[in-house]
Design a protein around this motif. Structure first.
Motif, PDB file in Angstrom:
ATOM      1  N   ASP A   4       0.801  -1.046   0.124  1.00  0.00           N
ATOM      2  CA  ASP A   4      -0.193   0.053   0.028  1.00  0.00           C
ATOM      3  C   ASP A   4       0.771   1.331  -0.037  1.00  0.00           C
ATOM      4  N   THR A   6       0.041   4.208  -0.458  1.00  0.00           N
ATOM      5  CA  THR A   6      -0.747   5.584  -0.410  1.00  0.00           C
ATOM      6  C   THR A   6       0.180   6.747  -0.106  1.00  0.00           C
ATOM      7  N   LEU A   7       0.780   6.524   1.054  1.00  0.00           N
ATOM      8  CA  LEU A   7       1.431   7.828   1.673  1.00  0.00           C
ATOM      9  C   LEU A   7       2.732   8.160   0.921  1.00  0.00           C
ATOM     10  N   SER A  26      -4.872   4.441  -2.202  1.00  0.00           N
ATOM     11  CA  SER A  26      -6.102   5.029  -2.008  1.00  0.00           C
ATOM     12  C   SER A  26      -5.994   6.411  -2.857  1.00  0.00           C
ATOM     13  N   THR A  28      -8.093   8.736  -2.827  1.00  0.00           N
ATOM     14  CA  THR A  28      -8.880   9.793  -1.847  1.00  0.00           C
ATOM     15  C   THR A  28      -7.555  10.631  -1.372  1.00  0.00           C
ATOM     16  N   LYS A  29      -6.331  10.156  -1.344  1.00  0.00           N
ATOM     17  CA  LYS A  29      -5.577  10.873  -0.579  1.00  0.00           C
ATOM     18  C   LYS A  29      -4.530  11.764  -1.394  1.00  0.00           C
ATOM     19  N   GLY A  39     -11.718   7.279  -4.325  1.00  0.00           N
ATOM     20  CA  GLY A  39     -11.198   6.453  -5.207  1.00  0.00           C
ATOM     21  C   GLY A  39     -10.152   5.467  -4.940  1.00  0.00           C
ATOM     22  N   LEU A 158      -6.360  12.587   5.211  1.00  0.00           N
ATOM     23  CA  LEU A 158      -4.977  12.850   5.040  1.00  0.00           C
ATOM     24  C   LEU A 158      -4.670  13.225   3.258  1.00  0.00           C
TER      25      LEU A 158
HETATM   26  C1  LIG Z   1      -7.206   6.119   3.503  1.00  0.00           C
HETATM   27  C2  LIG Z   1      -6.107   4.979   3.134  1.00  0.00           C
HETATM   28  C3  LIG Z   1      -6.592   3.866   2.864  1.00  0.00           C
HETATM   29  C4  LIG Z   1      -8.134   3.485   2.452  1.00  0.00           C
HETATM   30  O1  LIG Z   1      -8.505   4.481   1.415  1.00  0.00           O
HETATM   31  P1  LIG Z   1     -10.029   5.158   1.085  1.00  0.00           P
HETATM   32  O2  LIG Z   1      -9.780   5.671  -0.236  1.00  0.00           O
HETATM   33  O3  LIG Z   1     -10.455   5.989   2.201  1.00  0.00           O
HETATM   34  O4  LIG Z   1     -10.946   3.887   1.179  1.00  0.00           O
HETATM   35  C5  LIG Z   1      -5.912   2.721   2.450  1.00  0.00           C
HETATM   36  N1  LIG Z   1      -4.591   2.718   2.809  1.00  0.00           N
HETATM   37  C6  LIG Z   1      -4.053   3.908   3.321  1.00  0.00           C
HETATM   38  C7  LIG Z   1      -2.671   3.855   3.808  1.00  0.00           C
HETATM   39  C8  LIG Z   1      -4.836   5.014   3.643  1.00  0.00           C
HETATM   40  O5  LIG Z   1      -4.152   6.141   4.101  1.00  0.00           O
END
Ligand SMILES: *Cc1c(COP(=O)(O)O)cnc(C)c1O
Length: 218
Positions: A4, A6-7, A26, A28-29, A39, A158
């Motif tokens: 993952d 995302t960050l 994600s 979304t972030k 998304g 975030l």
């Molecule tokens: C927010 C987040 C998710 C989940 O994502 P959503 O788009 O809110 O469903 C998964 N992994 C990490 C690291 C996140 O910060």
């Protein structure tokens, strides 16, 4: 193996080049970056993705709406300068927080005090926009920050254009999908105590952010 990321976003880390099979984001972030669309994405080799797509479409049924896809694509156009700015701001703030008397610990990959600072330097193009910090009596401090912060949002989520700070109480993790048991929980408690503050640094003037934090931390 899946990661993952995302960050980090692809601006900071390229997990596929490091031998990972699937990367999860994600959107979304940071990828969308404006806190106005939801998304997600899974990236990997075609044969893995087509199998996932066929099964998830049938069994989960979640597909991105056109409006969300459009907002996220628009956000992606500015991903590189947004991540650079968030990273530069976060590096400033992390150093400042580490010297603040109310702060007992700062965890940020760009700081030499981070246990994996050398790995972060080797693997990450930039130290990123996420900071974790600790204070004594986190519950009382969370109320103080929620009352006093004016520029930084005291809220969940975030990766927005605006900075966001929130306490992640250790108890709350136990009711989430990240819950821990036995020695893992004991180790986390040893390290995190009753909770940690998560600060997602945005695109504001870093001087304004420091002033806001200085006023709020007291
Ligand atoms: C927010 C987040 C998710 C989940 O994502 P959503 O788009 O809110 O469903 C998964 N992994 C990490 C690291 C996140 O910060």
């Amino acid at each position: 193996m899946s990661v993952d990321s995302t960050l980090a976003t692809p601006v900071i880390t390229r997990p596929l080049n490091l031998g990972v099979d699937l990367v999860i984001h994600s959107l979304t972030k940071f990828m969308n970056g404006h806190g106005d669309a939801l998304g997600g994405a899974v990236i990997g080799r075609k044969e893995l993705i087509s199998a996932l797509r066929a099964r998830s479409g049938v069994y989960l049924g979640a597909t991105l709406s056109a409006q969300n896809a459009w907002l996220i694509l628009r956000g992606l156009d500015t991903l590189y300068p947004r991540i650079r700015t968030a990273s530069d701001n976060a590096a400033r703030l992390a150093g400042w927080l580490e010297a603040h008397p109310a702060v007992t610990r700062v965890i940020y990959p760009g700081l030499p005090s981070h246990p994996q600072h050398a790995l972060a330097r080797a693997q990450m193009a930039l130290p990123g926009g996420m900071i974790v910090f600790q204070t004594t009596d986190p519950q009382a401090m969370s109320h103080q920050l929620a009352d006093r912060l004016q520029i930084i949002h005291y809220a969940f989520s975030l990766g927005h254009q605006r900075s966001i700070c929130v306490l992640i109480p250790t108890e709350d993790i136990q009711t989430s999908t990240f819950r821990m048991q036995g020695p893992a929980l004991a180790r986390y408690r040893d390290w995190a105590g009753d909770g940690l503050f998560r600060l997602s640094v945005g695109l504001e003037d870093p001087e304004d952010l420091i002033e806001d934090l200085a006023r709020a931390l007291g």
